[in-house]
Design an enzyme around this catalytic site. Structure first.
Site, PDB file in Angstrom:
ATOM      1  NE  ARG A   2      -4.136  -1.368   0.062  1.00 48.15           N
ATOM      2  CZ  ARG A   2      -5.071  -2.737  -0.681  1.00 48.15           C
ATOM      3  NH1 ARG A   2      -3.514  -2.806  -1.759  1.00 48.15           N
ATOM      4  NH2 ARG A   2      -5.507  -3.285  -0.481  1.00 48.15           N
TER       5      ARG A   2
ATOM      6  CD  GLU B 164      -2.576   2.687  -5.770  1.00 51.33           C
ATOM      7  OE1 GLU B 164      -2.517   2.491  -4.984  1.00 51.33           O
ATOM      8  OE2 GLU B 164      -3.749   2.451  -5.928  1.00 51.33           O
TER       9      GLU B 164
ATOM     10  CG  HIS C  97      -2.663  -0.573  -6.713  1.00 52.91           C
ATOM     11  ND1 HIS C  97      -3.163   0.014  -5.461  1.00 52.91           N
ATOM     12  CD2 HIS C  97      -2.976  -2.021  -6.617  1.00 52.91           C
ATOM     13  CE1 HIS C  97      -3.245  -1.164  -5.175  1.00 52.91           C
ATOM     14  NE2 HIS C  97      -3.112  -2.782  -4.937  1.00 52.91           N
TER      15      HIS C  97
HETATM   16  C1  DGY Z   1      -5.495  -6.182  -3.089  1.00 53.02           C
HETATM   17  O1  DGY Z   1      -6.500  -7.279  -2.998  1.00 53.02           O
HETATM   18  O2  DGY Z   1      -5.441  -5.837  -1.696  1.00 53.02           O
HETATM   19  C2  DGY Z   1      -4.923  -5.783  -3.767  1.00 53.02           C
HETATM   20  O3  DGY Z   1      -4.103  -4.451  -3.394  1.00 53.02           O
HETATM   21  C3  DGY Z   1      -5.199  -4.968  -5.466  1.00 53.02           C
HETATM   22  O4  DGY Z   1      -4.790  -6.907  -5.523  1.00 53.02           O
END
Ligand code: DGY
Length: 325
Positions: free
Chosen positions: A238, A267, A285
Site C-alpha cells: 500500500r 492513489e 496498482h
Molecule cells: C489487494 O487485493 O489488496 C490488492 O492491492 C489489489 O489486488
C-alpha cells in the site's frame, strides 16, 4: 418471498455476477470508475450484501446506512478501505480474497525488481526514441540480481512467494515480521533480522505489510538513510507505507539506487517528483491484474456472499461476528 439484494460497486467478472444472480437481486454500478459516495450511500440502504473494491471507502458513515447488510465482501486481500470495527459493531461480516492473488502479486513484484535493476523501462524509452545507435560497454548499466540479498518486510503469503522466487536467483534471503517464522526459515533458508538490519544489509527491499496505523510511513527519510545507496525498493503493498516525499528526495539524492512501485500514497495521484525521475518504475496498482487472479477474486467475493446470505459461514472472514439468520 422476495429475493435478497446485493449491490456491486463496479462491473466485475461476469462469472461472479452470474453466480450472484442465480440467488439474489443484483445491482451493479454500471460505470467502470469508483462509484460516487452519495450513490454508494443510497445504494447500501436496502441491501443485504455489498460487494466493494479496495478503492471504495466503506467507512462508519456508509456502514451506518447499511441497516440490513449482513456481509461486506471486499474484492481484494487488503481491506484498509473498510472500517472493520464499525462493521463488527453492527454484526456485519467482512470478507476479503486471500491466497488467490498471491502468485500474481509476487510475479509483479519481481517484474518491478527486474525492471528497476536492469533499467528495462528506460531502455525501452531509449530505443523507441531512436537513441539506440550502437552497442556500448557503458550503455544503460544496471545492477545484477543473482546472488544478492533480498529483504522481505512482511513475510505473509505474498512476501513468502516473493522470497521463494528469489531462490531461483540464488539470493540470500532476509525477512522481518513481528514474529519469527521457523517454517519459513526452514523452507527458504531465510534469516529473521530486525528492520534496521534488513534495511542495512539488503540489496533489494520488498514491502508486503498491510496498511495500519503501525505501518503508515514505515519507510521514511531515516530508513532511506539506513539503506545501501545501491539498494532498490519495491512496493506492491500500500502506498502510504512509504513517505512518498521522502522517497522522491532519496531517489534524487542517490540515498537509494531505484524504486519499483505499484502503489502510491494518494492513489491514483502520483507525486509529480516521481514522474520526473528515471530511476523509478511506476505501475498502476496491477499486482493482482491477471485474468486468472481477478476471476478468482471475483468468485471468492461472490461465494462469500452466497454462503453468508444462505445462513452459512463466511469462507474468508476478517472479523468475527455471529451469523445473522
Ligand atoms: C489487494 O487485493 O489488496 C490488492 O492491492 C489489489 O489486488
Amino acid at each position: 418471498m422476495s429475493r435478497e439484494k446485493v449491490y456491486i460497486t463496479r462491473p466485475i467478472q461476469n462469472e461472479a455476477i452470474s453466480l450472484l444472480k442465480e440467488h439474489f437481486d443484483v445491482t451493479v454500478s454500471p460505470e467502470d470508475r469508483v462509484v460516487d459516495r452519495d450513490v454508494l450511500m443510497d445504494a447500501v440502504e436496502d441491501v443485504d450484501a455489498l460487494l466493494c473494491l479496495i478503492n471504495d471507502t466503506v467507512d462508519r458513515e456508509v456502514i451506518g446506512r447499511a441497516k440490513r447488510a449482513r456481509i461486506i465482501a471486499n474484492y481484494g486481500v487488503g481491506y484498509n478501505n473498510i472500517d472493520v470495527p464499525a462493521a463488527t459493531e453492527r454484526g456485519i461480516v467482512v470478507t476479503n480474497t486471500p491466497g488467490v492473488l498471491t502468485d500474481a502479486t509476487a510475479d509483479l513484484a519481481w517484474g518491478l525488481l527486474l525492471a528497476t535493476a536492469r533499467r528495462i523501462v528506460e531502455s525501452d524509452k531509449y530505443t523507441r526514441a531512436g537513441r539506440y545507435e550502437s552497442w556500448s560497454p557503458n550503455l544503460l548499466l544496471g545492477r545484477s540480481v543473482a546472488g544478492k540479498t533480498l529483504g522481505i518486510i512482511g513475510a505473509g503469503r505474498i512476501g513468502r512467494a516473493v522470497a521463494r522466487r528469489g531462490l531461483g536467483f540464488d539470493m540470500k534471503l532476509l525477512y522481518h515480521n513481528r514474529r519469527r517464522d521457523e517454517g519459513l526459515e526452514k523452507e527458504l533458508n531465510a534469516r529473521w533480522v530486525d528492520r534496521e538490519t534488513l534495511l542495512k544489509e539488503s540489496d533489494f527491499v520488498s514491502l508486503h505489510v498491510p496498511l495500519t496505523d503501525e505501518t503508515w510511513h514505515m519507510i521514511g527519510r531515516r530508513e532511506f538513510e539506513t539503506m545501501k545507496d545501491t539498494a532498490v525498493l519495491i512496493n506492491t503493498s500500500r502506498g502510504p507505507v512509504v513517505d512518498e516525499k521522502a522517497m522522491v528526495d532519496a531517489l534524487r539524492e542517490g540515498l537509494i539506487w531505484a524504486a519499483g512501485l505499484d502503489v502510491y500514497e494518494r492513489e491514483p495521484a502520483v507525486e509529480e517528483g516521481l514522474k520526473a525521475l528515471d530511476n523509478v518504475v511506476l505501475a498502476s496498482h496491477i499486482g493482482s491484474a491477471t485474468i486468472e487472479a481477478r476471476t478468482r477474486m471475483a468468485m471468492m467475493a461472490a461465494e462469500n456472499i452466497v454462503s453468508v446470505l444462505k445462513g452459512g459461514k463466511p469462507l474468508t472472514p476478517v472479523n468475527e461476528v455471529p451469523v445473522k439468520e
